[in-house]
Design a protein around this motif. Structure first.
Motif, short mmCIF file in Angstrom:
data_model
loop_
_atom_site.label_atom_id
_atom_site.label_comp_id
_atom_site.label_asym_id
_atom_site.label_seq_id
_atom_site.Cartn_x
_atom_site.Cartn_y
_atom_site.Cartn_z
N HIS A 189 1.04 -1.51 0.19
CA HIS A 189 0.30 0.06 0.18
C HIS A 189 1.09 1.64 -0.48
N LEU A 190 0.79 2.14 -0.98
CA LEU A 190 1.09 2.79 -0.98
C LEU A 190 0.93 4.63 -0.88
N PHE A 191 0.52 5.45 0.23
CA PHE A 191 0.41 6.76 0.39
C PHE A 191 0.20 7.49 -0.07
N ASP A 192 1.26 8.08 -0.84
CA ASP A 192 2.02 9.45 -0.81
C ASP A 192 1.12 10.61 -2.02
N PRO A 193 -0.10 9.75 -2.67
CA PRO A 193 -0.79 10.71 -3.93
C PRO A 193 -1.65 11.36 -2.31
N HIS A 194 -1.87 11.14 -0.74
CA HIS A 194 -2.57 11.45 -0.01
C HIS A 194 -2.28 12.69 0.29
N THR A 195 -3.16 13.78 0.81
CA THR A 195 -2.45 14.98 1.44
C THR A 195 -1.92 14.62 2.80
N TYR A 212 0.19 17.82 -6.39
CA TYR A 212 -1.34 16.24 -6.23
C TYR A 212 -0.12 15.59 -7.86
N LEU A 213 -0.03 16.15 -8.63
CA LEU A 213 0.90 15.43 -10.45
C LEU A 213 2.01 14.63 -9.83
N GLY A 214 2.20 16.01 -9.16
CA GLY A 214 4.22 15.26 -8.63
C GLY A 214 4.17 14.03 -7.66
N GLU A 215 3.02 14.04 -6.97
CA GLU A 215 2.97 12.07 -5.82
C GLU A 215 2.77 11.96 -6.91
N VAL A 216 1.62 12.03 -7.86
CA VAL A 216 1.11 10.52 -8.44
C VAL A 216 2.51 10.17 -9.34
N ALA A 217 3.40 11.23 -9.91
CA ALA A 217 4.69 11.07 -10.65
C ALA A 217 6.02 9.88 -9.75
N TYR A 218 5.52 10.54 -9.25
CA TYR A 218 6.28 9.76 -7.56
C TYR A 218 6.21 8.28 -7.29
N THR A 219 4.71 7.74 -6.76
CA THR A 219 4.26 7.09 -6.68
C THR A 219 4.49 6.00 -8.26
N ARG A 251 -10.25 17.32 -5.81
CA ARG A 251 -9.51 18.42 -7.08
C ARG A 251 -10.23 19.55 -7.08
N GLY A 252 -10.94 19.41 -6.36
CA GLY A 252 -12.14 20.95 -6.33
C GLY A 252 -13.18 21.04 -7.42
N ASP A 253 -13.14 19.56 -7.94
CA ASP A 253 -14.71 19.10 -8.39
C ASP A 253 -15.30 18.77 -7.64
N HIS A 254 -17.23 20.07 -8.24
CA HIS A 254 -18.38 19.70 -7.60
C HIS A 254 -17.55 20.38 -6.31
N GLU A 255 -17.21 21.01 -5.97
CA GLU A 255 -16.45 22.12 -4.86
C GLU A 255 -15.56 21.37 -3.76
N GLU A 256 -15.56 20.60 -3.87
CA GLU A 256 -15.25 19.14 -3.34
C GLU A 256 -13.82 19.04 -3.48
#
Length: 731
Positions: A189-195, A212-219, A251-256
């Protein structure tokens, strides 16, 4: 089955489904690797259509295996979704409905238990406290690497309760190497894309405009290293590998801002990829579900299912025997209700439609409206009615499963740790109300953004700005607990203790059983000098969280401030019974014993403290105090010099050492010590005054002496001693 059972059942040969790929008469001969990527949004992967390339390893893996374009999780939360993954059941069946207050019951059959019972070695490697073994997912795992424990007695932060994925990958690879000649099931289990989004170099720099995309790339890079390690062990060809997200990120979609509230595809559509021996690469358009992974993995390994999970094997889609299984994917979020007093949400998704049950229901045609912007529930009432009926059938009987999974006693550190990860919030007093009586989260989501922005200001040192935003918010939403608690904390940071007491008092009325409210209230009361009331608040926090060290730590400070050293000693002993290695509390205990004249006991305490940590703060200071009781000035000097090698933050250490130098006629060393005190404490009146008086006593009237006296008077213009020293030095 019980947790971590290591006994392996003897299974009749007929039950092993002769000829399947994973099992034979001689036992298992294929491996299973499941990689879960926390908070990974599907449309941010190149293989799912992302324009910006950040996932070369995942994209290459997808080209080698099967990619499911329409895979759906069961909840936008980590613990419920992983419980579904490993049981093959929806949350109403396994009962884990939230990250807080639920534990997967030992009675639930899991993927690890099924494989362990048939000879597989099993190991799990998780990267965040939210998947701690105490929440039940360790069932069937002989190794469960979850040593991301809460540091009791210290501040809880998100950094302290999650692990960098690099360490998790290293540990998983080392374990798999040990199993190289035996069949294994590994979960990584990798948690890195999480805040918080804070990818290391070079990924953080490469995607500085999109953390966020930086965390995705690292993961993605970590996944690549894990897959290369698998190939290096020469077991890749006989290993079934699943890579999937547990949920996405709004990521802000639907204000969340993040995840946990809504059930739109941004958080419920997940990447799901699989590569298995004998399975040709393909892309599958059909609707599939997270709960289908367990039965599919077992099917491919030739292991029969125990019971009847909600999920089903996807083998026909993997082999091309079928193009669609006509599945409907259930998802839910009880988070709005459990933590904010808003309605819970439930959804059902097919390849064509998604229906969301809410006070104002929603229906979307995903083919025409993939962004879920055009609610057609009024145009298609029959479709909505059918989905609603199917949701009611899924929810039937959920109460019993939920009660079985509900944790009776959630310790205070667990609540605070999950809150630090952005999950817990506070418990709403309206959880017993029917959803129809509660606000629709769509009407309230903006409030969370306001709290989030204000909390960010407070945590980043701009408390005044955060407090201003929250004052406005609580005027509109006077019963929003998170806003009240965060406002109270911000007011405390500003020193506005009286208003903080009023705000936290309101929070305590709304949530009288929430220990953290009483703890924070006690701190604000101490700020007002209302020590008696503060002690009562801390005692109430201790009653609510008897196994927590947090209220005990506050009680120690409170009793210390009023000089009640017998009580300090008592509470320190209680604290150390829960956490026997806390250096700060050992220091407080030694000081309390010393103040009571218990020299022998204080000496034993300080010795134990220094054995635990030779550089512990206050350890050598207290040792010096004890040595001074027998007039051992030389020993006290050595101890204080050791203290200052590591800790310069306590002015009294400098002053005590300087006084010993004065007693022993070492004036130059005395002045040097006091000059060092001024360097480390430039804004402290006493440091400058004592230095100036020492210069004056020694007849030194150079600019350093005059500057020390002048600075002391600036810090305390009413000080007659500082004024007299300055006048004498200027003569």
């Amino acid at each position: 089955m019980g947790r971590r059972s290591v006994a392996r059942s003897l299974v009749p040969l007929a039950a092993l489904l002769a000829g399947c790929s994973g099992s034979s008469d001689d036992g298992p001969n294929a491996n299973l690797l499941v990689i879960t990527l926390d908070t990974l949004r599907a449309d941010h992967l190149g293989c799912y259509g992302a324009e910006r390339q950040a996932t070369p390893h995942l994209d290459a893996f997808a080209a080698q295996g099967v990619l499911f374009r329409n895979a759906t999780t069961t909840a936008p939360l980590t613990l419920p979704s992983h419980s579904s993954l490993f049981t093959g059941d929806d949350p109403p069946v396994h009962g884990v409905r939230d990250n807080v207050g639920f534990t997967l019951p030992a009675s639930r059959d899991t993927l690890a238990e099924a494989l362990q019972a048939r000879g597989w070695n099993t190991g799990a490697f998780v990267s965040a406290f939210v998947l701690d073994s105490s929440f039940g997912l360790d069932q069937g795992f002989e190794t469960y690497a979850d040593d991301i424990k809460i540091a009791q007695g210290s501040a809880i932060s998100s950094e302290g309760i999650q692990r960098d994925g690099a360490e998790t990958v290293d540990r998983a690879l080392a374990w798999m190497e040990e199993q190289q000649n035996e069949a294994f099931f590994a979960w990584v289990h990798l948690f890195d894309p999480h805040t918080p989004y804070a990818a290391p170099a070079p990924f953080g720099e490469r995607f500085a405009d999109d953390p966020y995309l930086g965390e995705v790339a690292y993961t993605d890079d970590l996944v690549g290293r894990l897959l290369r390690g698998l190939e290096h062990l020469a077991v890749g060809e006989r290993t079934q590998v699943w890579i999937l997200g547990d949920h996405g990120e709004s990521r802000g979609d639907h204000e969340e801002a993040n995840h946990g509230i809504f059930l739109y595809d941004a958080t419920t559509r997940i990447p799901m990829l699989v590569r298995a021996p004998g399975i040709e690469p393909r892309a599958v358009e059909a609707q599939v579900r997270l709960i289908d992974v367990m039965p599919t993995a077992l099917d491919l390994l030739g292991v029969p299912l125990q019971g009847e999970p909600s999920g089903r094997s996807l083998r026909p889609l993997l082999t091309g025997e079928a193009s669609d299984l006509e599945l409907a994917a259930y998802a839910e979020s009880l988070f709005p209700k459990l933590h904010y007093g808003w309605s819970s949400l439930r959804s059902l998704r097919t390849r064509r439609y998604k229906y969301i049950q809410a006070p104002r229901p929603e229906l979307y045609d995903l083919e025409a409206d993939p962004g879920e912007r055009n609610n057609i529930v009024d145009r298609w009432p029959d479709v909505a009615a059918d989905f609603r009926a199917r949701l009611e059938a899924i929810e039937a009987g959920a109460e019993r499963a939920t009660d079985e999974a509900r944790s009776q006693n959630v310790d205070a550190e667990t609540v605070e740790a999950l809150r630090a990860l952005g999950y817990a919030g506070t418990t709403s007093p309206t959880t017993e109300l029917d959803d129809s009586q509660l606000p629709d989260p769509k009407d309230k989501i903006g409030l969370l953004q306001e709290v989030s922005v204000a909390a960010h200001h407070i945590q980043s040192g701009a408390a005044a700005k955060g407090v201003e935003l929250l004052r406005s918010l609580v005027e509109r939403e006077p019963d929003m607990l998170d806003a009240l608690i965060t406002l109270g904390e911000g007011l405390f940071d500003l020193g506005a203790y009286e208003e903080s007491v009023d705000v936290l008092g309101r929070a305590a009325e709304l949530a009288p059983d929430l220990f953290s409210v009483w703890a924070n209230l006690g701190l604000s009361l101490r700020g007002l000098g209302r020590d008696g009331d503060a002690l009562r608040a801390f005692e109430r926090a201790r009653e609510l969280a008897p196994s927590s060290v947090i209220p005990l730590g506050h009680l120690i400070d409170a009793y210390m401030s009023i000089g009640d050293f017998p009580q300090v000693e008592t509470v320190c002993q209680q604290f150390l019974s829960l956490n026997p290695n806390n250096a700060r509390v050992f220091g407080a205990l030694g000081l309390a014993q010393l103040q009571q004249g218990k020299i022998s006991m204080a000496n034993q305490t300080v010795q134990r403290l220094l054995e635990t940590d030779p550089a512990a703060e206050r350890g050598n200071y207290l040792r010096a105090m004890i040595l001074l009781q027998s007039n051992d000035l030389q020993g006290a000097t050595v101890a204080l010099e050791k203290e200052l090698e590591h800790h310069q933050q306590n002015l009294d250490t400098f002053l005590l050492l300087a006084s010993i130098y004065a007693q022993t006629g070492q004036s130059e060393q005395e002045r040097r010590t006091l000059e060092s005190a001024v360097q480390h404490h430039p804004g402290v009146f006493d440091a400058h005054l004592v230095l100036a008086q020492t210069y004056l006593r020694d007849g030194i009237k150079d600019p350093r002496a005059i500057e020390a006296a002048r600075r002391a008077l600036e810090l305390n213009p009413e000080s007659q001693a500082a004024r007299a020293a300055l006048e004498a030095l200027q003569k």
